[in-house]
Design a protein around this motif. Structure first.
Motif, short mmCIF file in Angstrom:
data_model
loop_
_atom_site.label_atom_id
_atom_site.label_comp_id
_atom_site.label_asym_id
_atom_site.label_seq_id
_atom_site.Cartn_x
_atom_site.Cartn_y
_atom_site.Cartn_z
N HIS A 86 -4.08 7.97 -14.12
CA HIS A 86 -3.00 8.32 -13.20
C HIS A 86 -1.86 7.32 -13.37
O HIS A 86 -2.11 6.13 -13.59
CB HIS A 86 -3.50 8.32 -11.76
CG HIS A 86 -2.52 8.90 -10.80
ND1 HIS A 86 -1.49 8.17 -10.24
CD2 HIS A 86 -2.40 10.14 -10.29
CE1 HIS A 86 -0.79 8.94 -9.44
NE2 HIS A 86 -1.33 10.14 -9.44
N GLN A 87 -0.64 7.78 -13.27
CA GLN A 87 0.52 6.91 -13.48
C GLN A 87 0.62 5.77 -12.48
O GLN A 87 1.24 4.74 -12.76
CB GLN A 87 1.80 7.73 -13.46
CG GLN A 87 2.12 8.34 -12.12
CD GLN A 87 3.40 9.15 -12.15
OE1 GLN A 87 4.03 9.29 -13.18
NE2 GLN A 87 3.78 9.69 -11.00
N ASN A 88 0.03 5.91 -11.30
CA ASN A 88 0.11 4.87 -10.28
C ASN A 88 -1.11 3.96 -10.24
O ASN A 88 -1.27 3.18 -9.31
CB ASN A 88 0.34 5.49 -8.90
CG ASN A 88 1.70 6.14 -8.79
OD1 ASN A 88 2.63 5.74 -9.47
ND2 ASN A 88 1.80 7.15 -7.96
N VAL A 89 -1.98 4.09 -11.23
CA VAL A 89 -3.19 3.26 -11.30
C VAL A 89 -3.17 2.51 -12.62
O VAL A 89 -3.03 3.13 -13.68
CB VAL A 89 -4.47 4.12 -11.18
CG1 VAL A 89 -5.71 3.26 -11.32
CG2 VAL A 89 -4.49 4.88 -9.87
N ALA A 90 -3.28 1.19 -12.56
CA ALA A 90 -3.34 0.40 -13.79
C ALA A 90 -4.54 0.86 -14.61
O ALA A 90 -5.64 1.00 -14.08
CB ALA A 90 -3.46 -1.08 -13.45
N SER A 114 5.60 9.36 -3.26
CA SER A 114 5.46 9.38 -4.72
C SER A 114 4.30 8.48 -5.17
O SER A 114 3.68 8.74 -6.19
CB SER A 114 6.77 8.95 -5.39
OG SER A 114 7.00 7.58 -5.21
N ILE A 115 4.01 7.43 -4.42
CA ILE A 115 2.88 6.55 -4.75
C ILE A 115 1.56 7.24 -4.44
O ILE A 115 0.63 7.25 -5.26
CB ILE A 115 2.99 5.22 -3.99
CG1 ILE A 115 4.16 4.41 -4.50
CG2 ILE A 115 1.70 4.43 -4.10
CD1 ILE A 115 4.50 3.20 -3.65
N PHE A 116 1.46 7.84 -3.26
CA PHE A 116 0.19 8.39 -2.82
C PHE A 116 -0.07 9.81 -3.28
O PHE A 116 -1.19 10.29 -3.21
CB PHE A 116 0.06 8.28 -1.31
CG PHE A 116 -0.10 6.87 -0.85
CD1 PHE A 116 -1.30 6.19 -1.08
CD2 PHE A 116 0.93 6.20 -0.24
CE1 PHE A 116 -1.46 4.88 -0.68
CE2 PHE A 116 0.79 4.88 0.15
CZ PHE A 116 -0.41 4.22 -0.06
N TYR A 117 0.96 10.47 -3.76
CA TYR A 117 0.78 11.84 -4.23
C TYR A 117 0.11 11.80 -5.58
O TYR A 117 -0.77 12.43 -5.94
CB TYR A 117 2.11 12.57 -4.32
CG TYR A 117 1.98 13.99 -4.78
CD1 TYR A 117 1.34 14.92 -3.99
CD2 TYR A 117 2.46 14.38 -6.01
CE1 TYR A 117 1.21 16.22 -4.41
CE2 TYR A 117 2.33 15.70 -6.43
CZ TYR A 117 1.70 16.61 -5.63
OH TYR A 117 1.56 17.89 -6.04
#
Length: 75
Positions: free
Chosen positions: A21-25, A72-75
């Protein structure tokens, strides 16, 4: 670390490795440090910092994050 704890940690690493996911390293690799018995997990570098740091910075400046940014972070 007991064998059961090692097995559980390895299972968690497998789950972490499967997350894309783009928001997870992203996960790179994991290994046990034999001298200390420590599990080491190598992750992608997050040059923008982590969410907790962002929250702390906003709190210090007494400001808020835009709702659209939060979604946008949590979606």
């Amino acid at each position: 670390m007991t064998q059961k704890e090692k097995d559980n940690a390895i299972n968690e690493v497998r789950i972490l490795a499967s997350v894309n996911h783009q928001n997870v390293a992203s996960y790179k690799e994991a290994f046990f440090e034999s001298a200390t018995g420590t599990l080491c997990i190598v992750m992608e570098f997050a040059n923008g910092g982590d969410l907790q740091s962002k929250i702390n910075t906003l709190k210090k400046s007494n400001s808020f994050m835009k709702e659209a940014d939060i979604w946008s972070i949590f979606y």
